[in-house]
Design an enzyme around this catalytic site. Structure first.
Site, PDB file in Angstrom:
ATOM      1  N   ILE A   1       1.677  -2.484  -7.969  1.00 14.44           N
ATOM      2  CA  ILE A   1       1.124  -3.820  -8.169  1.00 14.44           C
ATOM      3  C   ILE A   1       1.462  -4.320  -9.576  1.00 14.44           C
ATOM      4  O   ILE A   1       0.935  -3.803 -10.574  1.00 14.44           O
ATOM      5  CB  ILE A   1      -0.396  -3.829  -7.937  1.00 14.44           C
ATOM      6  CG1 ILE A   1      -0.733  -3.235  -6.569  1.00 14.44           C
ATOM      7  CG2 ILE A   1      -0.936  -5.252  -8.080  1.00 14.44           C
ATOM      8  CD1 ILE A   1      -0.063  -3.930  -5.389  1.00 14.44           C
TER       9      ILE A   1
ATOM     10  N   GLU B   1       0.840  -1.196   0.000  1.00 14.43           N
ATOM     11  CA  GLU B   1       0.000   0.000   0.000  1.00 14.43           C
ATOM     12  C   GLU B   1       0.877   1.249   0.000  1.00 14.43           C
ATOM     13  O   GLU B   1       2.092   1.158   0.233  1.00 14.43           O
ATOM     14  CB  GLU B   1      -0.917   0.005   1.225  1.00 14.43           C
ATOM     15  CG  GLU B   1      -1.884  -1.169   1.254  1.00 14.43           C
ATOM     16  CD  GLU B   1      -2.854  -1.142   2.416  1.00 14.43           C
ATOM     17  OE1 GLU B   1      -3.782  -1.956   2.417  1.00 14.43           O
ATOM     18  OE2 GLU B   1      -2.667  -0.292   3.328  1.00 14.43           O
ATOM     19  N   PRO B   2       0.294   2.424  -0.273  1.00 11.66           N
ATOM     20  CA  PRO B   2       1.113   3.644  -0.280  1.00 11.66           C
ATOM     21  C   PRO B   2       1.886   3.859   1.020  1.00 11.66           C
ATOM     22  O   PRO B   2       3.006   4.362   1.003  1.00 11.66           O
ATOM     23  CB  PRO B   2       0.069   4.751  -0.513  1.00 11.66           C
ATOM     24  CG  PRO B   2      -1.026   4.092  -1.269  1.00 11.66           C
ATOM     25  CD  PRO B   2      -1.092   2.695  -0.728  1.00 11.66           C
TER      26      PRO B   2
ATOM     27  N   GLU C   1       9.260  -7.621  -2.827  1.00 14.21           N
ATOM     28  CA  GLU C   1       9.131  -8.917  -2.149  1.00 14.21           C
ATOM     29  C   GLU C   1      10.089  -9.023  -0.962  1.00 14.21           C
ATOM     30  O   GLU C   1      10.666 -10.066  -0.675  1.00 14.21           O
ATOM     31  CB  GLU C   1       9.297 -10.079  -3.124  1.00 14.21           C
ATOM     32  CG  GLU C   1       8.219 -10.077  -4.204  1.00 14.21           C
ATOM     33  CD  GLU C   1       8.026 -11.418  -4.879  1.00 14.21           C
ATOM     34  OE1 GLU C   1       8.298 -12.452  -4.267  1.00 14.21           O
ATOM     35  OE2 GLU C   1       7.581 -11.414  -6.035  1.00 14.21           O
TER      36      GLU C   1
END
Length: 382
Positions: free
Chosen positions: A157, A127-128, A362
């Site tokens: 994403i 998320e931001p 990741e």
């Protein structure tokens, strides 16, 4: 180099290499300039079985072991990491999560489409305001009868604007990882919007997006795994996903080595090929060592997975070393090329830009270091 592969694995590696040299390498620079990979590559990946590797044939998968999967991702990473990312995310993060945690209905609905390339998946965790601190995500899912309403924003994403299904992680309970639940969200649902992110340093051809969910309604049947267990789904996916990233980084480093050795043999300075100079050979040797070390660390993870043994720490080691090695390899290769490495007529500049993000997503290099430290000491530093 004798890699000790079986005949079947060697045949698969050659198939992947030939596909990359024919279908990806000639177009990689143009896709990078245009900031868009040709989407027709997706069904071709599906036709070759690359989008179904390690998944059961009964659900459209092509089976095989995780070492074979790594071999394919190495070659895709050598060709264009933007294409490697399509496979790593749609298959590695989404498809494998559905196979491991999904209901029979979810598997029937999504896996045949994902493995064929008819559909793609994206992984909606970051998320931001929450990257490394994923347990504190703010996207919410609120019950409304037999449905859930999802509201929030996801950032960076991969496959975001191409995906047909998004694996979205949302807060359904209190703070921390126990309040997170996973959902399979069709991207054509009302209130779902994907906004492409342009101007990236590397992976420019990859469809990277910001995703906005504004009261997106999904049935409870779209929940992947038990309520409150979404963080477990995410971490399980990322443990294997780090192996995928590491394999792609091996491909980047191998591509850097191939390009630098070829250029050093052809380029003359002071009356002889630059390959004859000791300091050039030092850079080539350094790349070669990093390639071999990163490859062996990555293959160890694949072996552990295939034998059903714990692998999470080894996956962090492989991802940490291989991503940093890819950056070193690209830097050295660019130095071998000199000024020509700085223009996109040659591949090493793109390798460097693509490699740089591998130390970030990741799980950053710093997060991997702390995960390894926790495994060694039993003490969490975060």
């Amino acid at each position: 180099m004798d890699l000790g592969l079986s005949d079947e694995q060697e045949a698969l590696r050659r198939l992947a290499a030939e596909f990359v040299d024919r279908e990806i390498v000639p177009h990689a620079a143009a896709w990078d300039r245009a900031e868009e990979v040709d989407r027709s590559i997706v069904p071709r990946l599906g036709d070759l079985g690359f989008l179904g590797m390690t998944l059961p044939e009964e659900h459209g998968g092509s089976g095989g072991d995780h070492l074979s999967y790594c071999l394919v991702l190495e070659e895709l990473g050598r060709g264009d990491s933007a294409v490697r990312g399509i496979v790593s995310v749609s298959l590695g993060l989404v498809g494998k999560s559905i196979a491991g945690h999904g209901t029979d209905e979810q598997k029937r609905e999504w896996l045949p489409r994902l493995t064929s390339g008819e559909a793609l998946g994206c992984f909606g965790l970051t998320e931001p305001g929450t990257g490394s601190d994923a347990a504190n995500l703010t996207t919410r899912a609120v019950r409304d009868g037999g449905d859930w309403l999802l509201t929030g924003t996801k950032m960076f994403i991969t496959n975001g604007t191409w995906a047909d299904v998004a694996l979205v992680f949302a807060r359904t309970g209190g703070p921390g990882h126990r309040g997170v639940t996973a959902f399979l969200v069709p991207t054509d649902a009302e209130g779902f919007e994907a906004r492409v992110i342009h101007g990236k340093l590397g992976l420019r051809g990859q469809a990277t997006a910001e995703i906005v969910l504004d009261g997106v309604r999904v049935p409870d049947a779209a929940r992947l795994g038990p309520e409150g267990k979404g963080f477990t789904v995410a971490m399980s996916a990322l443990a294997k996903g780090r192996m995928s990233v590491a394999a792609g980084c091996v491909g980047i480093a191998q591509g850097c080595l191939d390009a630098a050795v070829g250029y050093a043999a052809d380029r003359d300075q002071f009356g002889k090929p630059i390959a004859s100079y000791q300091l050039v050979q030092e850079m080539l040797a350094r790349i070669a060592l990093d390639v071999d070390a990163a490859r062996l660390l990555t293959w160890r993870v694949a072996d552990l997975i295939d034998r059903g043994l714990p692998f999470a720490t080894e996956s962090s080691k492989a991802k940490l070393f291989a991503s940093e090695a890819a950056v070193r390899a690209a830097n050295d290769a660019l130095q071998v090329f000199g000024g020509y490495g700085y223009i996109d007529e040659y591949p090493v500049g793109k390798y460097l830009r693509d490699a740089r993000v591998m130390t970030l997503y990741e799980g950053t290099s710093q997060i991997q270091t702390l995960l390894i430290g926790r495994a060694l000491t039993g003490v969490s530093a975060f």
